[in-house]
Design an enzyme around this catalytic site. Structure first.
Site, PDB file in Angstrom:
ATOM      1  CD  GLU A 159      -2.803  -1.286   2.407  1.00  0.00           C
ATOM      2  OE1 GLU A 159      -2.791  -0.375   3.250  1.00  0.00           O
ATOM      3  OE2 GLU A 159      -3.543  -2.289   2.510  1.00  0.00           O
ATOM      4  CD  GLU A 273      -4.853  -7.762   1.677  1.00  0.00           C
ATOM      5  OE1 GLU A 273      -5.718  -7.027   2.165  1.00  0.00           O
ATOM      6  OE2 GLU A 273      -3.627  -7.547   1.783  1.00  0.00           O
TER       7      GLU A 273
HETATM    8  O1  9MR Z   1      -7.785  -7.974   8.582  1.00  0.00           O
HETATM    9  C1  9MR Z   1      -6.853  -7.118   9.215  1.00  0.00           C
HETATM   10  C2  9MR Z   1      -7.478  -6.525  10.465  1.00  0.00           C
HETATM   11  O2  9MR Z   1      -7.678  -7.526  11.423  1.00  0.00           O
HETATM   12  C3  9MR Z   1      -6.574  -5.434  11.023  1.00  0.00           C
HETATM   13  O3  9MR Z   1      -7.222  -4.802  12.101  1.00  0.00           O
HETATM   14  C4  9MR Z   1      -6.274  -4.431   9.934  1.00  0.00           C
HETATM   15  C5  9MR Z   1      -5.360  -3.350  10.475  1.00  0.00           C
HETATM   16  O4  9MR Z   1      -4.752  -2.612   9.488  1.00  0.00           O
HETATM   17  O5  9MR Z   1      -5.632  -5.091   8.855  1.00  0.00           O
HETATM   18  C6  9MR Z   1      -6.473  -6.006   8.243  1.00  0.00           C
HETATM   19  O6  9MR Z   1      -5.826  -6.567   7.115  1.00  0.00           O
HETATM   20  C7  9MR Z   1      -5.487  -5.627   6.079  1.00  0.00           C
HETATM   21  C8  9MR Z   1      -4.275  -6.144   5.358  1.00  0.00           C
HETATM   22  O7  9MR Z   1      -3.236  -6.379   6.275  1.00  0.00           O
HETATM   23  C9  9MR Z   1      -3.826  -5.166   4.294  1.00  0.00           C
HETATM   24  N1  9MR Z   1      -4.884  -4.835   3.391  1.00  0.00           N
HETATM   25  C10 9MR Z   1      -6.141  -4.437   3.997  1.00  0.00           C
HETATM   26  C11 9MR Z   1      -6.569  -5.498   5.007  1.00  0.00           C
HETATM   27  C12 9MR Z   1      -7.917  -5.175   5.560  1.00  0.00           C
HETATM   28  O8  9MR Z   1      -7.831  -3.972   6.287  1.00  0.00           O
END
Ligand code: 9MR
Length: 468
Positions: A159, A273
């Site tokens: 990102e 994802e």
């Molecule tokens: O699913 C993840 C969630 O439990 C966390 O709180 C969050 C914090 O940033 O991250 C989520 O996973 C993310 C992933 O690492 C990167 N792309 C977006 C995902 C969804 O937010």
């Protein structure tokens, strides 16, 4: 006697107690099996609840049966792996790697250089370029080095592009970009490659499923990949996160166009994802047609994935709607393949249908045989040491059957009583007893749908029931 597949058992018990989706899943056919025959990896995350031993036993059983690639939801991120400067915490990641080895799953590592979920201590070095370079190098070297040869692919940078109409690097709220500049990305790939020369290395981002128009994030990423390849930066793959909504009908074809653009650069595109959410609050009103539409979109993504020769992994950000970041953080809901009671949804059938419509002989794999059939890293002996997979991961022996207003609980260990709880569909507790040893009288409960939870020691069983 014909062996009843364990998943069919789950579907069957769901049918008995009147849960939502029940499909006629063929006994021995799984996504995993069809993916493997096609030289592809299809998978999902291990939710943080799994790492904390707070998930229903169905989760793991479905996870390892249906999928052949796995990612940690949060446990390999910077804040989890290096909570204090140069003090590393690999325990949870090790648990996943061991689970993957035991069950023959490929592992994706997520994520090394990301502006989010950076440990707080890193902010002490804000703006100090040399120090931040040293911190990032040390982190990548030690984390990738720790799992060298065990993690097939890393999201090296996550990102790093902003959300503007004319895409550029994310220049605010990024300790790495603000302190180091864009060279942090190039360096991250080089350090990751030095630490594990065999690992595939990806750039991963969201909203790159929105097409290759001028100024878009996707176009910006393709331009960077061109530059990286021209400069011998060791990038091998791009990840399109693809967190979308049911209305985003053009996204599968945009992903196809992105795959084709990257194929020209010799780079793989992975869906990393995926979730396809409905608007939050709509769950109770969704119709068969809504779920069919969701299935249609999943099918289109799977079609694209199987038809583009430079696509290798298809990862969904969650397994069951019972455990999904969508509800907590996104204002979306019900975006995954399994419903809250672990029944496969029409989306599951659509993924299977797409796999079957693309015979193995016609699907190309981007991977050599050594990747598709890696040497077995784990035998029974070394898998049991030093980190034991918790007993929690065993299938519960507890079972239940509702007749009228009486819940018959079977399979309890004889010495202690079980705790039986009932929750309404909003998750509010409506009944609880700590002393169940067999039958539980539910005559005080009003008609409706509920989730029953039965706990005895570390063993837990949950199921949806309809009280009439
Ligand atoms: O699913 C993840 C969630 O439990 C966390 O709180 C969050 C914090 O940033 O991250 C989520 O996973 C993310 C992933 O690492 C990167 N792309 C977006 C995902 C969804 O937010």
């Amino acid at each position: 006697m014909k062996k009843i597949h364990s998943l069919s058992r789950i579907a069957l018990s769901a049918a008995i107690i009147g849960a939502g989706f029940v499909n006629a899943q063929a006994a021995d056919e799984t996504i995993r099996q069809l993916a493997k025959e096609r030289g592809r990896f299809i998978g999902t995350i291990l939710n943080s609840e799994w790492f904390n031993d707070a998930i229903e036993p169905e989760f793991e059983e479905i996870h390892k049966t249906q999928f052949n690639v796995v990612v940690a939801e949060n446990e390999m991120k910077f804040d989890a792996t290096e909570p204090k400067e140069d003090v590393f915490s690999f325990e949870k990641g090790d648990k996943m790697v061991k689970y993957a080895q035991k069950n023959g799953l490929r592992v994706r590592g997520h994520a090394l250089a990301w502006h989010s979920q950076v440990a707080n201590w890193v902010n002490d070095y804000k703006g100090q370029k040399e120090k931040l370079l040293a911190v990032l190098k040390n982190h990548i070297t030690k984390v990738v080095g720790h799992w060298k040869g065990q993690i097939a692919e890393w999201d090296v940078v996550n990102e790093a592009v902003n959300d503007d109409y004319n895409a550029d690097w994310r220049s605010t709220n990024s300790v790495w970009y603000e302190g180091i500049g864009a060279e942090f990305l190039d360096s991250a790939f080089v350090w990751a490659h030095e630490a594990d020369p065999d690992a595939e290395l990806c750039y991963n981002d969201y909203s790159i499923e929105w097409g290759l128009r001028e100024g878009s994030k996707a176009s910006f990423v393709v331009e960077q990949v061109k530059r990286w390849k021209a400069n011998n930066i060791p990038i091998t793959c791009v990840g399109t996160q693809t967190h979308i909504e049911i209305a985003h009908e053009t996204t599968p074809q945009n992903v196809r166009a992105l795959a084709k653009a990257l194929a020209e650069l010799g780079v793989t595109l992975n869906i990393t994802e995926l979730d396809i959410g409905f608007p939050k609050g709509s769950a109770g009103n969704l119709t068969e047609a809504d779920y069919a539409k969701q299935g249609h979109l999943y099918r289109q993504f799977m079609d694209v994935f199987l038809e583009e020769p430079n696509m290798g992994e298809f990862v969904i950000w969650g397994l069951t709607d019972a455990h999904s970041w969508l509800d907590d953080q996104q204002g979306k809901t019900e975006g995954l393949l399994y419903d809250k009671q672990y029944n496969p949804k029409p989306a599951y059938d659509s993924v299977m249908a797409s796999l079957k419509a693309h015979p193995a002989s016609e699907v190309k794999t981007p991977y050599p045989d050594s990747v598709l059939n890696p040497p077995v890293k784990c035998d029974t002996d070394n898998c049991d040491d030093p980190i034991a997979i918790k007993t929690h991961t065993k299938l519960s022996s507890i079972s239940m059957h509702l007749a009228g207003r009486t819940l018959f609980v079977t399979g309890l260990a004889s010495k202690t009583a079980a705790k039986v709880e009932l929750f309404d569909m909003q998750g509010r507790p409506v009944f609880s007893t700590k002393n169940a040893k067999g039958n539980v009288d539910l005559s005080s409960i009003s008609e409706g749908l509920y989730v029953v939870s039965i706990r005895q020691g570390a063993t837990r069983f949950t199921k949806r029931i309809a009280i009439k």
